[in-house]
Design a protein around this motif. Sequence first.
Motif, PDB file in Angstrom:
ATOM      1  N   CYS A  94       0.639  -2.249  -5.864  1.00  0.00           N
ATOM      2  CA  CYS A  94       0.925  -1.949  -4.454  1.00  0.00           C
ATOM      3  C   CYS A  94      -0.281  -2.034  -3.524  1.00  0.00           C
TER       4      CYS A  94
ATOM      5  N   ILE B 138       1.397   7.041  -1.480  1.00  0.00           N
ATOM      6  CA  ILE B 138       1.786   6.386  -2.732  1.00  0.00           C
ATOM      7  C   ILE B 138       3.291   6.475  -2.913  1.00  0.00           C
ATOM      8  N   GLY B 139       3.906   5.322  -3.152  1.00  0.00           N
ATOM      9  CA  GLY B 139       5.345   5.264  -3.388  1.00  0.00           C
ATOM     10  C   GLY B 139       6.180   5.030  -2.147  1.00  0.00           C
ATOM     11  N   GLN B 140       5.561   5.059  -0.970  1.00  0.00           N
ATOM     12  CA  GLN B 140       6.325   4.853   0.255  1.00  0.00           C
ATOM     13  C   GLN B 140       6.538   3.367   0.499  1.00  0.00           C
ATOM     14  N   THR B 141       7.769   2.985   0.780  1.00  0.00           N
ATOM     15  CA  THR B 141       8.105   1.589   1.052  1.00  0.00           C
ATOM     16  C   THR B 141       7.822   1.253   2.512  1.00  0.00           C
TER      17      THR B 141
ATOM     18  N   ASP C 262      11.837  -2.753   0.877  1.00  0.00           N
ATOM     19  CA  ASP C 262      10.397  -2.991   0.892  1.00  0.00           C
ATOM     20  C   ASP C 262      10.116  -4.474   1.070  1.00  0.00           C
TER      21      ASP C 262
ATOM     22  N   TRP D  74      11.549  -2.286  -8.414  1.00  0.00           N
ATOM     23  CA  TRP D  74      10.704  -1.123  -8.702  1.00  0.00           C
ATOM     24  C   TRP D  74      11.012  -0.570 -10.085  1.00  0.00           C
TER      25      TRP D  74
ATOM     26  N   CYS E  34       5.438  -1.262  -9.709  1.00  0.00           N
ATOM     27  CA  CYS E  34       5.480   0.202  -9.786  1.00  0.00           C
ATOM     28  C   CYS E  34       4.618   0.739  -8.640  1.00  0.00           C
ATOM     29  N   ASN E  35       4.320   2.015  -8.652  1.00  0.00           N
ATOM     30  CA  ASN E  35       3.541   2.619  -7.560  1.00  0.00           C
ATOM     31  C   ASN E  35       2.033   2.496  -7.737  1.00  0.00           C
TER      32      ASN E  35
END
Length: 142
Positions: free
Chosen positions: A46, A70-73, A109, A122, A40-41
Motif C-alpha cells: 500500500c 493504515i487500511g483506509q481505502t 479503492d 484485499w 494487504c495493508n
Amino acid sequence: MSVMFAVCAGRILPGITRSFSRRLRESAIENGRFEVTGYCNCGACCGWERDKDGKPVFNYGKMKGRPKIIGQTSSGTIARRGTVAADPSVLKAGTRIRVPGYGEGVVEDIGGAIKGRHIDLWFPSHDEAKRWGKRYLKIDVL
C-alpha cells in the motif's frame, strides 16, 4: 497448461521470455479477462512507511510524507475481505463483482499500479495476497 500456471502464479519458467509473458497477458485481457492480483495493508502493498516518529506516512507520489491511515481505502472505508481496487475508468467505485476463487467484492479503492483491466483483491495478510499471486480471470459484474 504448465506455462499458463507459471504465468498466472506470477512467475516465468526458465526459457520463457518476458515478451511471451506480455503477449500472453495481453491475449487474456483481450479475451474479456482481468488481471487479478492481491494486496494487504502492509507498506509494501500500500505504499507507506513509518516516519522518524514511527507514524505511518505515504512513501511516494503527491502524498509522500503525509499521514497514512493504515487500511483506509481511497473511498474512506477500511479495507476488509471483499474490498477491491480497480481503475475507476473501467470499474467505478461501488461496483459489485464476483471473482472466481475469491467470491463477491465491492470496488472501494484505487491503486497507482491498477490500470485498465486489472483489479486488486484485499487479503488479511501479505502471505495470503502472495499465495493468490497473479491470475487472469473472467469476473462477473453484479
